[in-house]
Design an enzyme around this catalytic site. Structure first.
Site, PDB file in Angstrom:
ATOM      1  N   ASN A  40      -2.550  13.137  -4.502  1.00 33.74           N
ATOM      2  CA  ASN A  40      -3.774  13.574  -5.176  1.00 33.74           C
ATOM      3  C   ASN A  40      -4.160  14.986  -4.786  1.00 33.74           C
ATOM      4  O   ASN A  40      -4.540  15.811  -5.637  1.00 33.74           O
ATOM      5  CB  ASN A  40      -4.928  12.618  -4.846  1.00 33.74           C
ATOM      6  N   ASP A  85       0.853  -1.190   0.000  1.00 37.93           N
ATOM      7  CA  ASP A  85       0.000   0.000   0.000  1.00 37.93           C
ATOM      8  C   ASP A  85       0.890   1.242   0.000  1.00 37.93           C
ATOM      9  O   ASP A  85       1.878   1.315   0.736  1.00 37.93           O
ATOM     10  CB  ASP A  85      -0.903   0.000   1.234  1.00 37.93           C
ATOM     11  N   ILE A  86       0.536   2.221  -0.840  1.00 38.14           N
ATOM     12  CA  ILE A  86       1.319   3.455  -0.931  1.00 38.14           C
ATOM     13  C   ILE A  86       1.043   4.309   0.309  1.00 38.14           C
ATOM     14  O   ILE A  86      -0.114   4.563   0.656  1.00 38.14           O
ATOM     15  CB  ILE A  86       0.972   4.237  -2.198  1.00 38.14           C
ATOM     16  N   ASP A 104      -2.780   9.278 -10.844  1.00 43.55           N
ATOM     17  CA  ASP A 104      -2.865   8.127 -11.760  1.00 43.55           C
ATOM     18  C   ASP A 104      -1.499   7.811 -12.357  1.00 43.55           C
ATOM     19  O   ASP A 104      -1.124   6.635 -12.487  1.00 43.55           O
ATOM     20  CB  ASP A 104      -3.867   8.422 -12.882  1.00 43.55           C
ATOM     21  N   GLU A 117      -4.816   2.402  -4.073  1.00 47.02           N
ATOM     22  CA  GLU A 117      -3.353   2.374  -4.051  1.00 47.02           C
ATOM     23  C   GLU A 117      -2.813   1.080  -3.451  1.00 47.02           C
ATOM     24  O   GLU A 117      -1.694   1.030  -2.951  1.00 47.02           O
ATOM     25  CB  GLU A 117      -2.809   3.574  -3.266  1.00 47.02           C
TER      26      GLU A 117
END
Length: 325
Positions: free
Chosen positions: A193, A185-186, A202, A228
């Site tokens: 964003n 997971d980021i 994206d 993500e």
């Protein structure tokens, strides 16, 4: 139509086929043939297998040329052989004494010549036989892509990767083999964003997918679960090997930034790792509805480990202890 026997030698002089010449077109020196799964499990549906002048074996075992996720398919179910006569290559299918038989266009066969368009039923899987055709191949490749590929990152989508997790679990349970998964997971992806906009987000997801994919071995499988979050399936890999791979991915992403329109986008990732264990199989020995399937147990353990990595500072990989949740 009666079965056509395949001679033991490479010389074939007469083939007794009741179909008319117009319905049995035989190309001269074809490049090979393709098999397309037109009916079968979610994991296999839409797959295309291309072969050139090869003898292939189809079955449930991993050492077959084509391995199918179908319990009604025998371990070694059938084979397709090519025979060259008068500069014309012809392909024959032979049943290998399978439990449920091999059928071509609805008819049980032991040995028979194949024609383009034939539908081969083995177990509950149907494969369509065709001589190599670039247009046909592209058509089916696009169908498979729409069904299995995440359009943004080019990795497998959630549906496919979860089906693959279940399939790998079945293989591990049946053959008493190990495999592991890594959930990634980021960290703080929302900030990218919010700061640079969703189009930049994206592009960064594509960047992450590229870096994950280029850290894997050929046999490893990677998909995007959504948002993500990503999952990597590592066949024949114990938890220590998965932990090392997770750290290689983490370090690579930490050391690589994305230059986008003068902005330098950079983030870290956290990961949770779990391994298939015998306890996962025990979780599914009983049929009560409250028992969670074994592959979902693996996913839960990896998710808990990922949460611990996030909670304790991020940018780290944590191994899950063995337990049934």
């Amino acid at each position: 139509m009666s079965d056509i026997l395949i001679p033991d030698t490479e010389e074939l002089t007469v083939i007794d086929d009741s179909r008319s010449p117009d319905s049995q077109a035989k190309p001269s020196n074809p490049k090979g043939f393709m098999l397309t799964v037109v009916q079968g499990s979610n994991l296999d549906f839409g797959k295309i297998f291309n072969f050139s002048c090869e003898n292939i074996r189809i079955g449930r075992d991993r050492d077959n040329t084509i391995q199918l996720d179908d319990r009604k398919v025998s371990k070694q179910h059938c084979e397709i052989k090519s025979i060259l006569t008068d500069e014309i290559e012809q392909f024959f299918i032979k049943d290998l004494d399978s439990t449920n038989g091999t059928y071509v266009n609805g008819e049980f066969v032991r040995q028979r010549m194949l024609a383009t368009g034939d539908k081969i039923l083995i177990g509950e899987t149907v494969l369509r036989f065709n001589y190599n055709d670039e247009i046909e191949e592209e058509y089916h490749a696009r169908l498979f892509s729409y069904a299995a590929i995440d359009s943004l990152t080019g990795l497998y989508n959630r549906r496919y990767i979860l089906n693959e997790l279940e399939n790998q679990y079945k293989i591990a349970r049946r053959n008493k083999r190990i495999f592991s998964i890594v959930l990634i997971d980021i960290d703080d992806f929302k900030q990218i964003n919010d700061t640079y906009g969703h189009p930049a987000g994206d592009e960064y997801l594509k960047h992450i997918a590229f870096n994950i994919n280029h850290t894997l071995r050929e046999q490893d499988i990677c998909g995007r679960l959504g948002g993500e979050e990503f999952m990597v399936i590592l066949p024949e890999t114990d938890i220590e090997g998965a932990f090392q791979l997770g750290n290689r991915i983490r370090i690579r992403i930490e050391n690589n930034q994305l230059d986008l329109q003068g902005n330098k986008l950079k983030a870290t990732v956290s990961a949770g790792v779990s391994q298939y264990e015998i306890e996962d199989s025990r979780c599914t020995e009983f049929k009560e509805t409250e028992i969670t399937p074994g592959h979902e147990q693996m996913l839960k353990r990896a998710d808990v480990a990922l949460y611990d990595a996030k909670r304790t500072g991020k940018n780290k990989v944590i191994k899950s202890p063995l337990r049934c949740i």
